[in-house]
Design a protein around this motif. Structure first.
Motif, mmCIF file in Angstrom:
data_model
loop_
_atom_site.group_PDB
_atom_site.id
_atom_site.type_symbol
_atom_site.label_atom_id
_atom_site.label_comp_id
_atom_site.label_asym_id
_atom_site.label_seq_id
_atom_site.Cartn_x
_atom_site.Cartn_y
_atom_site.Cartn_z
ATOM 1 N N GLN A 169 -9.801 23.191 12.096
ATOM 2 C CA GLN A 169 -9.378 21.795 12.785
ATOM 3 C C GLN A 169 -9.833 20.318 11.989
ATOM 4 N N ILE A 170 -10.720 20.854 11.085
ATOM 5 C CA ILE A 170 -10.831 19.940 9.594
ATOM 6 C C ILE A 170 -9.521 19.622 8.420
ATOM 7 N N GLU A 171 -8.798 20.821 8.713
ATOM 8 C CA GLU A 171 -7.724 20.690 7.748
ATOM 9 C C GLU A 171 -6.701 19.735 8.821
ATOM 10 N N LEU A 172 -6.657 20.207 10.269
ATOM 11 C CA LEU A 172 -5.663 19.619 10.566
ATOM 12 C C LEU A 172 -5.699 17.934 10.856
ATOM 13 N N ASP A 173 -7.175 17.632 11.080
ATOM 14 C CA ASP A 173 -7.226 16.522 11.017
ATOM 15 C C ASP A 173 -7.280 15.625 9.366
ATOM 16 N N ARG A 174 -7.694 16.492 8.840
ATOM 17 C CA ARG A 174 -7.274 15.621 6.673
ATOM 18 C C ARG A 174 -5.622 15.225 6.930
ATOM 19 N N ARG A 175 -5.081 16.258 7.037
ATOM 20 C CA ARG A 175 -3.315 16.148 6.545
ATOM 21 C C ARG A 175 -3.109 15.185 7.991
ATOM 22 N N MET A 176 -3.529 14.971 9.153
ATOM 23 C CA MET A 176 -2.768 13.959 10.039
ATOM 24 C C MET A 176 -3.401 12.564 9.182
ATOM 25 N N ILE A 177 -4.362 12.618 8.575
ATOM 26 C CA ILE A 177 -4.558 11.168 8.282
ATOM 27 C C ILE A 177 -4.226 11.403 6.489
ATOM 28 N N GLY A 178 -3.898 11.883 6.358
ATOM 29 C CA GLY A 178 -3.161 12.093 5.023
ATOM 30 C C GLY A 178 -2.074 11.401 5.231
ATOM 31 N N GLU A 179 -0.639 11.580 6.267
ATOM 32 C CA GLU A 179 -0.054 11.613 6.668
ATOM 33 C C GLU A 179 0.381 10.154 7.228
ATOM 34 N N ARG A 180 -0.966 9.831 7.502
ATOM 35 C CA ARG A 180 -1.119 7.948 8.226
ATOM 36 C C ARG A 180 -0.841 7.129 6.970
ATOM 37 N N ILE A 181 -2.087 7.773 6.559
ATOM 38 C CA ILE A 181 -2.533 7.169 5.042
ATOM 39 C C ILE A 181 -1.010 6.694 4.315
ATOM 40 N N LYS A 182 0.071 7.584 4.289
ATOM 41 C CA LYS A 182 0.834 7.545 3.591
ATOM 42 C C LYS A 182 2.203 7.091 4.117
ATOM 43 N N SER A 183 2.195 6.675 5.702
ATOM 44 C CA SER A 183 3.182 6.091 5.928
ATOM 45 C C SER A 183 2.719 4.405 5.803
ATOM 46 N N LEU A 184 1.315 4.356 5.981
ATOM 47 C CA LEU A 184 0.194 2.848 6.211
ATOM 48 C C LEU A 184 1.102 2.292 4.703
ATOM 49 N N LYS A 185 0.525 3.054 3.566
ATOM 50 C CA LYS A 185 0.927 2.506 2.265
ATOM 51 C C LYS A 185 2.930 1.984 2.374
ATOM 52 N N THR A 186 3.826 2.798 2.402
ATOM 53 C CA THR A 186 4.878 2.589 2.476
ATOM 54 C C THR A 186 5.133 1.132 3.477
ATOM 55 N N ARG A 187 5.208 1.780 4.919
ATOM 56 C CA ARG A 187 5.053 -0.219 5.451
ATOM 57 C C ARG A 187 4.631 -1.348 4.180
ATOM 58 N N LEU A 188 2.567 -1.169 4.308
ATOM 59 C CA LEU A 188 2.193 -2.357 3.053
ATOM 60 C C LEU A 188 3.395 -2.802 1.905
ATOM 61 N N ASP A 189 4.014 -1.888 1.670
ATOM 62 C CA ASP A 189 4.727 -2.033 0.518
ATOM 63 C C ASP A 189 5.957 -2.616 0.612
ATOM 64 N N LYS A 190 6.679 -2.605 2.336
ATOM 65 C CA LYS A 190 7.430 -2.836 2.357
ATOM 66 C C LYS A 190 7.156 -4.900 2.749
ATOM 67 N N VAL A 191 5.626 -5.030 3.059
ATOM 68 C CA VAL A 191 5.475 -6.207 3.205
ATOM 69 C C VAL A 191 5.420 -7.056 1.983
ATOM 70 N N LYS A 192 4.745 -6.283 1.483
ATOM 71 C CA LYS A 192 4.322 -6.627 -0.098
ATOM 72 C C LYS A 192 5.712 -7.360 -0.636
ATOM 73 N N ARG A 193 6.885 -6.606 -0.957
ATOM 74 C CA ARG A 193 7.555 -6.899 -0.728
ATOM 75 C C ARG A 193 8.808 -8.579 -0.811
ATOM 76 N N GLN A 194 7.865 -8.685 0.584
ATOM 77 C CA GLN A 194 8.713 -9.622 1.408
ATOM 78 C C GLN A 194 7.661 -10.481 1.417
ATOM 79 N N ARG A 195 6.259 -10.520 1.064
ATOM 80 C CA ARG A 195 5.772 -11.867 0.318
ATOM 81 C C ARG A 195 6.871 -12.071 -0.628
ATOM 82 N N GLY A 196 6.605 -11.083 -2.097
ATOM 83 C CA GLY A 196 7.096 -11.580 -3.190
ATOM 84 C C GLY A 196 8.932 -11.996 -2.928
ATOM 85 N N THR A 197 9.234 -11.784 -2.031
ATOM 86 C CA THR A 197 10.321 -12.713 -1.512
ATOM 87 C C THR A 197 10.016 -14.697 -1.462
ATOM 88 N N GLN A 198 8.472 -14.594 -0.363
ATOM 89 C CA GLN A 198 8.415 -15.709 0.031
ATOM 90 C C GLN A 198 7.790 -16.679 -1.107
#
Length: 411
Positions: A169-198
């Motif tokens: 179960q620990i491996e599943l939890d670790r993988r789920m957290i890793g996937e969520r972290i990757k998704s959040l970083k992608t979305r924050l990169d988009k926010v960073k680009r938007q702030r850069g435009t502003q």
């Protein structure tokens, strides 16, 4: 301590969680607050009630219990006496130390990092702020999975279950957290680009950019509201606001406006992952033309707080941006300063204006506006001339313009 002295003031589960605060002094070279006042404020900001405080002194952390078995027994006795719901440490704990302490004490244990993350999670309002806090919390949690909870030792697999045969179960939890972290970083990169435009849009407009920075609860948001007549949330608490707010500040003597941004406050031992997660927000400070470094002039740890802000500014690449030191809470200073503005040496050979204000009472704001006018002018802020022979200040009337209040030479 006698167990007959048990604290019966409030039954368990009634009102705020009752916490025992623990600080460990490792000697010189390590930051330490012997009063634990800041930790108590952090606990209060998170909704906890600090019912007891205890200090330990060690040369190095105990690998198993951080404080050693003897001190851990003392803490356990305090927990029983005060019917505490948990224990909060003023330093960062390793996952193993946290787990061992919880087993020994019989109550949840949190460290300073977890407490700050909890406050940030409560205070984040904007979509960007929530993403940043979630990222930091998941990065923190990812290191705490190993044998922290018994369910993580279960095996899963087979038909109808996620994961391969026999996958823990620990491996599943670790993988789920890793996937969520990757998704959040992608979305924050988009926010960073938007702030850069502003930011590029503001650069094209030619607006002079000013960012408010400072230790948490120094009064940045109160000063921001006083200068631009905004309604940003401000309160006498740590991390009252997390989201960056930018407004236009009209300066009559300049016959124009500047851009003023309020940013998240800093604090001692601000988790690196939190700084990393809030990079998009803190970029406002790194891209500014001028920093208003707001200081709590009534704080007994004023210099330590200034040093911590300078450390974080260096971490985000903003250490070389011109500064104006704004000593806030003038109404709480006894005795009052001889002058409301002067020059001080920020670091060897680097002189910066210092202005005393009370954002709450509106004192000294005209002097601060005059300094901002000078900073935004083509000449910029001109420090007083120093004699190359004596390194003493030399009065130079040319360096004092009509727009800049009479700043006495540094002393």
């Amino acid at each position: 301590m006698n167990l007959d002295e048990r604290d019966d003031a409030a039954p368990p589960g009634d009102g705020p969680a009752r916490a025992v605060l623990v600080g460990v002094d490792f000697g010189t070279g390590h930051s330490f607050d012997p009063t634990l006042d800041e930790l108590a404020l952090l606990a209060e900001s998170a909704g906890d009630d600090a019912v007891a405080r205890i200090i330990a002194r060690r040369k190095a952390p105990d690998p198993k219990l951080f404080v050693g078995s003897g001190k851990a027994d003392e803490i356990k006795e305090l927990v029983l006496v005060h019917r505490a719901d948990g224990v909060i440490f003023d330093q960062a704990l390793s996952p193993a130390q946290q787990r061992n302490l919880e087993r020994h004490l019989g109550v949840p244990v949190a460290d300073r990092t977890a407490l700050i993350l909890e406050i940030f999670a409560q205070r984040a309002k904007s979509h960007e702020g929530k993403l940043q806090v979630e990222l930091a919390r998941l990065q923190y949690l990812a290191t705490r999975l190993v044998r922290r909870w018994s369910h993580l030792e279960r095996q899963r697999g087979g038909v109808g279950h996620r994961g391969g045969p026999g996958e823990a179960q620990i491996e599943l939890d670790r993988r789920m957290i890793g996937e969520r972290i990757k998704s959040l970083k992608t979305r924050l990169d988009k926010v960073k680009r938007q702030r850069g435009t502003q930011r590029r849009a503001r650069e094209k407009s030619g607006a002079f950019r000013i960012s408010l920075v400072g230790y948490t609860n120094a009064g940045k948001s109160t000063l921001f509201n006083a200068l631009v007549k905004a309604r940003a949330y401000a309160a006498d608490q740590l991390f009252a606001t997390l989201d960056t707010t930018t407004r236009s500040l009209y300066l009559e003597a300049l016959n124009g406006s500047v851009s003023l941004s309020d940013t998240v406050g800093f604090i001692r031992d601000l988790p690196h992952k939190l700084v990393e997660a809030f990079q998009a927000t803190l970029q406002e400070a790194a891209d500014a033309d001028l920093l208003l470094h707001v200081v709590d002039a009534a704080s007994p740890t004023l210099q330590e707080q200034r040093d911590e802000v300078e450390r974080v500014l260096a971490e985000i690449g903003a250490q070389d941006i011109p500064q104006v030191l704004v000593y806030n809470k003038l109404d709480r200073i006894e005795p009052a300063p001889r002058a409301l503005s002067d020059w001080i040496e920020r670091e060897p050979g680097v002189w910066v204006p210092r202005v005393f204000v009370s954002a709450l009472e509106g004192l000294g704001l005209d002097g601060l506006r005059a300094v901002l006018v000078q900073a935004a002018s083509p000449e910029g802020l001109i420090p007083p001339a120093l004699s190359p022979l004596t390194a003493d200040p030399v009065d130079d009337p040319v360096s004092q313009t009509a727009d800049l209040p009479a700043l006495p030479s540094p002393t």
